[in-house]
Design a protein around this motif. Structure first.
Motif, PDB file in Angstrom:
ATOM      1  N   UNK A   6       0.694  -1.422  -0.112  1.00  0.00           N
ATOM      2  CA  UNK A   6       0.011  -0.037   0.034  1.00  0.00           C
ATOM      3  C   UNK A   6       0.972   1.179  -0.079  1.00  0.00           C
ATOM      4  N   UNK A   7       1.920   1.373   0.763  1.00  0.00           N
ATOM      5  CA  UNK A   7       2.836   2.240   0.831  1.00  0.00           C
ATOM      6  C   UNK A   7       3.469   2.653  -0.455  1.00  0.00           C
ATOM      7  N   UNK A   8       4.101   1.607  -1.095  1.00  0.00           N
ATOM      8  CA  UNK A   8       4.634   1.445  -2.274  1.00  0.00           C
ATOM      9  C   UNK A   8       3.652   1.992  -3.372  1.00  0.00           C
ATOM     10  N   UNK A   9       2.534   1.808  -3.454  1.00  0.00           N
ATOM     11  CA  UNK A   9       1.373   2.088  -4.302  1.00  0.00           C
ATOM     12  C   UNK A   9       1.007   3.523  -4.184  1.00  0.00           C
ATOM     13  N   UNK A  10       1.165   4.043  -2.820  1.00  0.00           N
ATOM     14  CA  UNK A  10       0.858   5.378  -2.622  1.00  0.00           C
ATOM     15  C   UNK A  10       1.956   6.560  -2.906  1.00  0.00           C
ATOM     16  N   UNK A  11       2.993   5.588  -2.768  1.00  0.00           N
ATOM     17  CA  UNK A  11       4.380   6.713  -3.266  1.00  0.00           C
ATOM     18  C   UNK A  11       4.433   6.546  -4.586  1.00  0.00           C
ATOM     19  N   UNK A  12       4.166   5.676  -5.423  1.00  0.00           N
ATOM     20  CA  UNK A  12       3.999   5.771  -6.891  1.00  0.00           C
ATOM     21  C   UNK A  12       3.110   6.860  -7.414  1.00  0.00           C
ATOM     22  N   UNK A  13       1.963   6.725  -6.929  1.00  0.00           N
ATOM     23  CA  UNK A  13       0.834   7.672  -7.059  1.00  0.00           C
ATOM     24  C   UNK A  13       1.245   9.054  -6.739  1.00  0.00           C
ATOM     25  N   UNK A  14       1.910   9.373  -5.610  1.00  0.00           N
ATOM     26  CA  UNK A  14       2.312  10.736  -5.255  1.00  0.00           C
ATOM     27  C   UNK A  14       3.608  11.297  -6.246  1.00  0.00           C
ATOM     28  N   UNK A  15       4.294  10.493  -6.495  1.00  0.00           N
ATOM     29  CA  UNK A  15       5.387  10.893  -7.024  1.00  0.00           C
ATOM     30  C   UNK A  15       4.877  11.067  -8.892  1.00  0.00           C
ATOM     31  N   UNK A  16       3.957  10.262  -9.229  1.00  0.00           N
ATOM     32  CA  UNK A  16       3.398  10.439 -10.720  1.00  0.00           C
ATOM     33  C   UNK A  16       2.624  11.793 -10.532  1.00  0.00           C
ATOM     34  N   UNK A  17       1.925  12.164  -9.334  1.00  0.00           N
ATOM     35  CA  UNK A  17       1.176  13.323  -9.581  1.00  0.00           C
ATOM     36  C   UNK A  17       2.120  14.391  -9.537  1.00  0.00           C
ATOM     37  N   UNK A  18       3.266  14.660  -8.610  1.00  0.00           N
ATOM     38  CA  UNK A  18       4.022  15.629  -8.979  1.00  0.00           C
ATOM     39  C   UNK A  18       4.812  15.753 -10.272  1.00  0.00           C
ATOM     40  N   UNK A  19       4.995  14.654 -11.045  1.00  0.00           N
ATOM     41  CA  UNK A  19       5.654  14.532 -12.272  1.00  0.00           C
ATOM     42  C   UNK A  19       4.444  15.354 -13.314  1.00  0.00           C
TER      43      UNK A  19
END
Length: 186
Positions: A6-19
């Motif tokens: 779940x943490x990895x999933x959320x980290x990926x989404x947060x990074x993608x939003x920033x990009x």
């Protein structure tokens, strides 16, 4: 999913939003998402078929966070306000990302379900809440399906965004909402 997943999933989404915020869909490569999130490319590909699918889910989250539902107690006010909010979202820097995602998912059968599930379905469910409230208060025609109402209210915004033939300004959003809610016939 386990907590680490779940943490990895959320980290990926947060990074993608920033990009996406920084450079639109072209900036959201799997390499950049992996680097920004600290999550391996293998893990990213375990959850998503490609970068467009990741971006679609992330963008759906971004829009949900950016556009809360109004609740004035009046259908016309709530639906008009939601059209204004969505129009303003598309008129800003997020409109380009939306157009990029829409174009990419049209040509990408693997990413299209992610766009529908994490972006379109979530937005449609949110507006369905407004419509259901209005139906229960007897303010709108119960015979009109929520899908038809959503398409009439928000479809013109997407058409304007993609075609560029008319602006996405607050007065234009109000005019579109009014026409959709009142009808076109005298």
């Amino acid at each position: 999913m386990n907590p680490r997943s779940v943490r990895a999933h959320n980290d990926v989404l947060a990074a993608t939003i920033a990009l996406l915020d920084e450079g639109g869909l072209p900036a959201a490569t799997v390499d950049a998402i992996s680097s920004r999130s600290g999550v391996s490319k293998a893990t990213i590909y375990k959850h998503w078929p490609n970068r467009t699918a990741v971006a679609a889910e992330a963008f759906g989250r971004r829009m949900t966070d950016a556009i809360p539902l109004p609740d004035s107690g009046n259908a016309r006010d709530d639906l008009s306000e939601q059209v204004r909010r969505v129009s303003a979202f598309y008129a800003g820097r997020h409109g380009l990302v939306f157009a990029q995602l829409l174009a990419a998912t049209v040509a990408d059968p693997e990413a299209a379900p992610f766009f529908r599930e994490f972006f379109l379905d979530g937005r449609r469910q949110a507006v369905a809440v407004l419509w259901d409230r209005a139906v229960s208060r007897g303010e709108v025609k119960a015979s009109v399906s929520v899908d038809t109402a959503i398409d009439l209210l928000f479809g013109p915004l997407i058409f304007r965004l993609l075609s560029g033939h008319a602006p996405l300004s607050p007065p234009d959003a109000d005019a579109l909402a009014s026409a959709a809610l009142t009808g076109l016939l005298a």
